[in-house]
Write an enzyme that holds these catalytic residues in place. Structure first.
Site, PDB file in Angstrom:
ATOM      1  N   VAL A  57       0.777  -1.185   0.066  1.00  0.00           N
ATOM      2  CA  VAL A  57       0.015  -0.027  -0.110  1.00  0.00           C
ATOM      3  C   VAL A  57       1.060   1.219   0.091  1.00  0.00           C
ATOM      4  O   VAL A  57       2.107   1.261   0.353  1.00  0.00           O
ATOM      5  CB  VAL A  57      -1.011   0.079   1.197  1.00  0.00           C
ATOM      6  CG1 VAL A  57      -0.297  -0.117   2.613  1.00  0.00           C
ATOM      7  CG2 VAL A  57      -2.090   1.149   1.218  1.00  0.00           C
ATOM      8  N   CYS A  58       0.293   2.361  -0.507  1.00  0.00           N
ATOM      9  CA  CYS A  58       0.771   3.583  -0.482  1.00  0.00           C
ATOM     10  C   CYS A  58       2.059   3.885  -1.158  1.00  0.00           C
ATOM     11  O   CYS A  58       2.149   3.622  -2.501  1.00  0.00           O
ATOM     12  CB  CYS A  58       1.252   3.986   0.974  1.00  0.00           C
ATOM     13  SG  CYS A  58       1.407   5.723   1.113  1.00  0.00           S
ATOM     14  N   ALA A  59       3.317   4.112  -0.476  1.00  0.00           N
ATOM     15  CA  ALA A  59       4.504   4.187  -1.315  1.00  0.00           C
ATOM     16  C   ALA A  59       5.184   2.828  -1.666  1.00  0.00           C
ATOM     17  O   ALA A  59       6.131   2.644  -2.640  1.00  0.00           O
ATOM     18  CB  ALA A  59       5.576   4.763  -0.484  1.00  0.00           C
ATOM     19  N   HIS A  66       0.207   5.381  -3.940  1.00  0.00           N
ATOM     20  CA  HIS A  66       0.008   6.834  -3.632  1.00  0.00           C
ATOM     21  C   HIS A  66       0.071   7.400  -4.827  1.00  0.00           C
ATOM     22  O   HIS A  66       1.195   7.368  -5.580  1.00  0.00           O
ATOM     23  CB  HIS A  66       0.713   7.366  -2.742  1.00  0.00           C
ATOM     24  CG  HIS A  66       0.351   8.635  -1.962  1.00  0.00           C
ATOM     25  ND1 HIS A  66       0.443   9.877  -2.452  1.00  0.00           N
ATOM     26  CD2 HIS A  66      -0.399   8.708  -0.804  1.00  0.00           C
ATOM     27  CE1 HIS A  66      -0.064  10.965  -1.846  1.00  0.00           C
ATOM     28  NE2 HIS A  66      -0.518  10.227  -0.730  1.00  0.00           N
TER      29      HIS A  66
END
Length: 180
Positions: free
Chosen positions: A101-103, A123
């Protein structure tokens, strides 16, 4: 069933806690493992997290899924952990679940070829680093699942529950947490 959630200094605290909390609510065993030499992690927002173990002590374990939280600093440190990258590569080859998830999709998975040929999300700040970026909260391609950030982590965690424990368990967890 056993899930590995590796963390490092700089891991996103909200994503880490949300993932582990929701999976454990579904009675899915989770090993929160530090890639550092110690179990106490300095996560984002000056929050300290205490891992269950150091990854080096769990390298011989098999996991049904490996799920990476984001946080730019944490994702970079995860990417530098050669034993973790080897475990993730083995997951992919064995067609076992892995995700981030995200970065972490952009900074940990992509540079090591773990998203090659796969649609994924991350992201939006890191979207240029993914060859096949999809602008959706959660993206599944084969046995790989990715998500965009702290605000999408609840849906990400619930989707993991659905894939690992079934739709009925996801519904049960949603009802208990008052998630629509």
């Amino acid at each position: 069933m056993k899930i590995l959630v590796p963390i490092a200094h700089g891991s996103e605290s909200l994503e880490t806690v949300t993932l582990v909390n929701v999976l454990r609510r579904a009675s899915i065993p989770v090993v929160l493992a530090s890639v550092e030499t110690e179990t106490v992690i300095n996560a984002t927002r000056d929050i300290r997290l205490v891992a269950d173990a150091v990854l080096a002590d769990r390298l011989d374990d098999d996991f049904d899924a490996i799920i990476l939280p984001g946080g730019e600093g944490g994702a970079q440190r995860l990417a530098e952990c050669k034993p973790l990258i080897a475990k993730l590569s083995a997951q992919r080859v064995a067609h076992r679940w892995y995700g981030a998830v995200c970065a972490a999709p952009a900074l940990t998975l992509s540079p090591h070829g773990l998203l090659d040929g796969k649609q994924a999300t991350c992201h939006p700040l890191f979207r240029e680093r993914l060859l096949h970026f999809v602008d959706r909260p959660v993206v599944i391609d084969g046995h790989c699942m990715t998500s965009q950030g702290p605000g999408t982590t609840m849906e990400f965690a619930l989707t993991w529950v659905e894939k690992l424990a079934g739709d009925a368990e996801r519904k049960r967890i949603c009802a208990a947490m008052l998630v629509g």
